[in-house]
Design an enzyme around this catalytic site. Structure first.
Site, PDB file in Angstrom:
ATOM      1  N   GLU A 121       0.827  -1.192   0.000  1.00 38.36           N
ATOM      2  CA  GLU A 121       0.000   0.000   0.000  1.00 38.36           C
ATOM      3  C   GLU A 121       0.870   1.254   0.000  1.00 38.36           C
ATOM      4  O   GLU A 121       1.966   1.269   0.539  1.00 38.36           O
ATOM      5  CB  GLU A 121      -0.892  -0.006   1.242  1.00 38.36           C
ATOM      6  N   CYS A 138       4.114   8.206   1.028  1.00 33.86           N
ATOM      7  CA  CYS A 138       4.746   7.195   1.877  1.00 33.86           C
ATOM      8  C   CYS A 138       4.860   5.910   1.056  1.00 33.86           C
ATOM      9  O   CYS A 138       3.861   5.300   0.698  1.00 33.86           O
ATOM     10  CB  CYS A 138       3.877   6.996   3.115  1.00 33.86           C
ATOM     11  N   CYS A 145       8.094  -7.529   6.242  1.00 32.43           N
ATOM     12  CA  CYS A 145       9.398  -7.106   6.765  1.00 32.43           C
ATOM     13  C   CYS A 145       9.931  -8.203   7.672  1.00 32.43           C
ATOM     14  O   CYS A 145       9.174  -8.819   8.423  1.00 32.43           O
ATOM     15  CB  CYS A 145       9.272  -5.798   7.543  1.00 32.43           C
ATOM     16  N   CYS A 149       9.692  -5.756  14.514  1.00 36.05           N
ATOM     17  CA  CYS A 149       9.552  -4.823  15.641  1.00 36.05           C
ATOM     18  C   CYS A 149       8.216  -5.122  16.334  1.00 36.05           C
ATOM     19  O   CYS A 149       7.214  -5.382  15.671  1.00 36.05           O
ATOM     20  CB  CYS A 149       9.607  -3.382  15.153  1.00 36.05           C
ATOM     21  N   CYS A 152       4.863  -3.211  15.372  1.00 38.72           N
ATOM     22  CA  CYS A 152       4.619  -2.916  13.949  1.00 38.72           C
ATOM     23  C   CYS A 152       3.903  -4.076  13.277  1.00 38.72           C
ATOM     24  O   CYS A 152       4.387  -5.210  13.300  1.00 38.72           O
ATOM     25  CB  CYS A 152       5.944  -2.653  13.248  1.00 38.72           C
ATOM     26  N   CYS A 379       0.591   4.066   7.112  1.00 39.53           N
ATOM     27  CA  CYS A 379       1.990   4.416   6.952  1.00 39.53           C
ATOM     28  C   CYS A 379       2.797   3.686   8.012  1.00 39.53           C
ATOM     29  O   CYS A 379       2.832   4.086   9.165  1.00 39.53           O
ATOM     30  CB  CYS A 379       2.150   5.927   7.078  1.00 39.53           C
TER      31      CYS A 379
HETATM   32  N1  SAH Z   1      11.336  -0.129   8.257  1.00 36.33           N
HETATM   33  C1  SAH Z   1      11.529   1.269   8.298  1.00 36.33           C
HETATM   34  C2  SAH Z   1      10.500   2.048   7.524  1.00 36.33           C
HETATM   35  C3  SAH Z   1       9.067   1.604   7.621  1.00 36.33           C
HETATM   36  S1  SAH Z   1       8.252   1.783   9.152  1.00 36.33           S
HETATM   37  C4  SAH Z   1      11.620   1.754   9.715  1.00 36.33           C
HETATM   38  O1  SAH Z   1      11.319   0.990  10.625  1.00 36.33           O
HETATM   39  O2  SAH Z   1      12.025   2.894   9.897  1.00 36.33           O
HETATM   40  C5  SAH Z   1       7.848   3.524   9.173  1.00 36.33           C
HETATM   41  C6  SAH Z   1       7.682   4.109  10.558  1.00 36.33           C
HETATM   42  O3  SAH Z   1       6.421   3.720  11.142  1.00 36.33           O
HETATM   43  C7  SAH Z   1       8.768   3.660  11.510  1.00 36.33           C
HETATM   44  O4  SAH Z   1       9.229   4.714  12.300  1.00 36.33           O
HETATM   45  C8  SAH Z   1       8.019   2.657  12.336  1.00 36.33           C
HETATM   46  O5  SAH Z   1       8.679   2.446  13.541  1.00 36.33           O
HETATM   47  C9  SAH Z   1       6.654   3.304  12.466  1.00 36.33           C
HETATM   48  N2  SAH Z   1       5.611   2.394  12.938  1.00 36.33           N
HETATM   49  C10 SAH Z   1       5.512   1.072  12.716  1.00 36.33           C
HETATM   50  N3  SAH Z   1       4.412   0.579  13.323  1.00 36.33           N
HETATM   51  C11 SAH Z   1       3.805   1.604  13.931  1.00 36.33           C
HETATM   52  C12 SAH Z   1       2.627   1.724  14.725  1.00 36.33           C
HETATM   53  N4  SAH Z   1       1.860   0.686  14.985  1.00 36.33           N
HETATM   54  N5  SAH Z   1       2.292   2.954  15.186  1.00 36.33           N
HETATM   55  C13 SAH Z   1       3.056   4.027  14.891  1.00 36.33           C
HETATM   56  N6  SAH Z   1       4.179   3.968  14.154  1.00 36.33           N
HETATM   57  C14 SAH Z   1       4.558   2.769  13.683  1.00 36.33           C
HETATM   58 FE1  SF4 Z   2      10.135  -3.561   9.672  1.00 30.33          FE
HETATM   59 FE2  SF4 Z   2       8.070  -2.433  10.892  1.00 30.33          FE
HETATM   60 FE3  SF4 Z   2      10.410  -2.665  12.159  1.00 30.33          FE
HETATM   61 FE4  SF4 Z   2      10.172  -0.911  10.109  1.00 30.33          FE
HETATM   62  S1  SF4 Z   2       9.092  -0.823  12.089  1.00 30.33           S
HETATM   63  S2  SF4 Z   2      11.846  -2.383  10.489  1.00 30.33           S
HETATM   64  S3  SF4 Z   2       8.706  -2.053   8.796  1.00 30.33           S
HETATM   65  S4  SF4 Z   2       9.102  -4.376  11.485  1.00 30.33           S
END
Ligand code: SAH
Ligand code: SF4
Length: 411
Positions: A121, A138, A145, A149, A152, A379
């Site tokens: 998306e 975005c 991934c 994390c 996420c 995003c």
């Molecule tokens: N993998 C990269 C880019 C994609 S994630 C990274 O981790 O930076 C983009 C942003 O969204 C990152 O800062 C991530 O930590 C944040 N993010 C992921 N899940 C989220 C959530 N549930 N609520 C708010 N931000 C989130």
């Molecule tokens: Fe991957 Fe989500 Fe961690 Fe970004 S925040 S590195 S998309 S698992």
């Protein structure tokens, strides 16, 4: 609309449609020119026995006038156009769903393979800033991934595959094209002003494809975007941050989310491999690379606000110490909940108190606006919209259910 896609209709009521036919039609097995960098296209034309400058001409047609039919490329000879039609195509990924909101937000779901979860998306978020109307896109870099994390939902989906350069730049192409569909070719303009690599995936783990896509974003024959308006966000793949410093000049954002190793190991597991000290040092090297001439005057620190987990006064104090010698702007992101998420969003008061501690110490610290949760959710955490059938997701849901059961029987 694919049965695998569920798109919330909340706040997205104006122009919402499923798209059953691909926007760009082309025969199979042709060379796709969409994702080629200038150097690659020059080589392509030289191999055809043509002059190098054809690359720049074709790039402008593709990326500035959003033309996919070689017949429309009026400064290319008829003979060459015919040749190109036979062997190449200009093809963005298929749009399976699009959603244009009244507030200007636009979303696309792209199909990038045959598998059930092969969807990514892309979200466009408009905003007003000092320089006028901003349109920030975005962009996703991977399907799923691998980094997992804990907050996420993309991570919970597991890793499926890297996107190709055509699939990455195709997201920007499609967003720009969406404003120009009805405009005569000669009057077409590029509308997207900013790109953040903050969609699905870890961009530094799909390095080559992301690099060549960002080169196209900056290239004057393609999107000609300012280097300050292209931001790569990473969870901290340290060696690749150093490589990026050598290869391209774009803005860097770090998904920090915790001010000490113990907590960050839990939230952002790649921290076990590249702990905070190494990450901060890599950021300092990134900024040192080109001095003030470059886009590298500061890094953006992303910090998701998780209720009772990383949002206490002592965390703000630790963060101050950690960032003492790193020119940085901090962006606090209210957590976006998703089904089975083990966290809650910090209260508004908590977030404001956290911000105050950082601002009082001299940091520029902003709070990311939530423009309707359904939009923000897209995003960086797309799994709510995209089917989630991987083994990791199943195991994780089971684990959460077990924990809930234990809590229920205890309580
Ligand atoms: N993998 C990269 C880019 C994609 S994630 C990274 O981790 O930076 C983009 C942003 O969204 C990152 O800062 C991530 O930590 C944040 N993010 C992921 N899940 C989220 C959530 N549930 N609520 C708010 N931000 C989130
Ligand atoms: Fe991957 Fe989500 Fe961690 Fe970004 S925040 S590195 S998309 S698992």
């Amino acid at each position: 609309m694919s049965s695998a896609v569920v798109v919330s209709s909340e706040n997205l009521d104006e122009k919402q449609q499923s798209v059953s036919t691909p926007v760009v039609h082309a025969a199979e097995k042709k060379v796709n020119l969409l994702g080629m960098s200038r150097a690659e296209l020059e080589k392509f034309f030289e191999d055809l026995g043509e002059k190098k400058f054809r690359a720049g001409q074709v790039m402008k047609w593709i990326h500035q006038y959003f033309v996919t039919d070689f017949a429309e490329m009026s400064n290319i000879s008829g003979k060459l156009r015919e040749k190109l039609e036979k062997i190449c195509e200009i093809k963005a990924p298929d749009v399976v769903h699009r959603n244009y909101s009244k507030d200007g937000t636009r979303k696309w779901v792209f199909r990038v393979g045959d598998g059930e979860g092969s969807l990514v998306e892309t979200v466009l978020i408009p905003a007003e800033d000092k320089t006028g109307a901003r349109k920030t896109l975005c962009i996703s870099s991977q399907v799923g991934c691998a980094l997992d994390c804990s907050f996420c939902s993309t991570g919970k989906q597991g890793f499926q595959r890297d996107l190709t350069p055509a699939e990455i730049i195709g997201q920007l192409w499609m967003a720009n094209y969406s404003y120009m569909e009805e405009v005569p070719v000669a009057e077409r303009e590029r509308t997207v002003t900013n790109v953040v690599m903050m969609g699905m995936g870890e961009p530094l783990l799909n390095y080559d494809a992301v690099l060549s896509s960002m080169q196209l974003m900056l290239d004057d024959f393609a999107y000609g975007m300012s280097k300050r308006r292209v931001t790569l966000s990473t969870s901290g793949v340290v060696p690749k941050i150093d490589q990026l410093a050598q290869d391209i000049d774009v803005a860097l954002a770090i998904s920090l989310h915790a001010p000490n190793d113990e907590l960050r190991n839990e939230l952002v597991p790649i921290n076990k491999k590249y702990p905070l000290q190494q990450l901060i040092a890599a950021c300092q090297r990134y900024l040192a690379k080109d001095g003030n001439e470059s886009s590298r005057r500061h890094v953006t620190i992303e910090y998701v606000m998780l209720d009772g987990v990383n949002d206490k006064p002592e965390h703000a104090q630790q963060l101050l110490k950690l960032l003492k010698n790193l020119p940085s702007k901090i962006n606090l992101i209210p957590f976006n909940p998703f089904p089975h998420a083990p966290y809650g969003r910090s209260s508004r008061n908590r977030i404001i108190a956290f911000q105050k501690t950082l601002s009082d110490a001299g940091f520029v610290c902003t709070i990311r606006q939530t423009r309707g949760d359904d939009i923000d959710a897209a995003c960086g955490q797309l799994v709510g919209q995209v089917a989630d059938r991987t083994r990791r997701a199943e195991q994780w849901k089971k684990k959460v259910a077990q924990q809930q059961e234990i809590l229920r029987t205890q309580g």
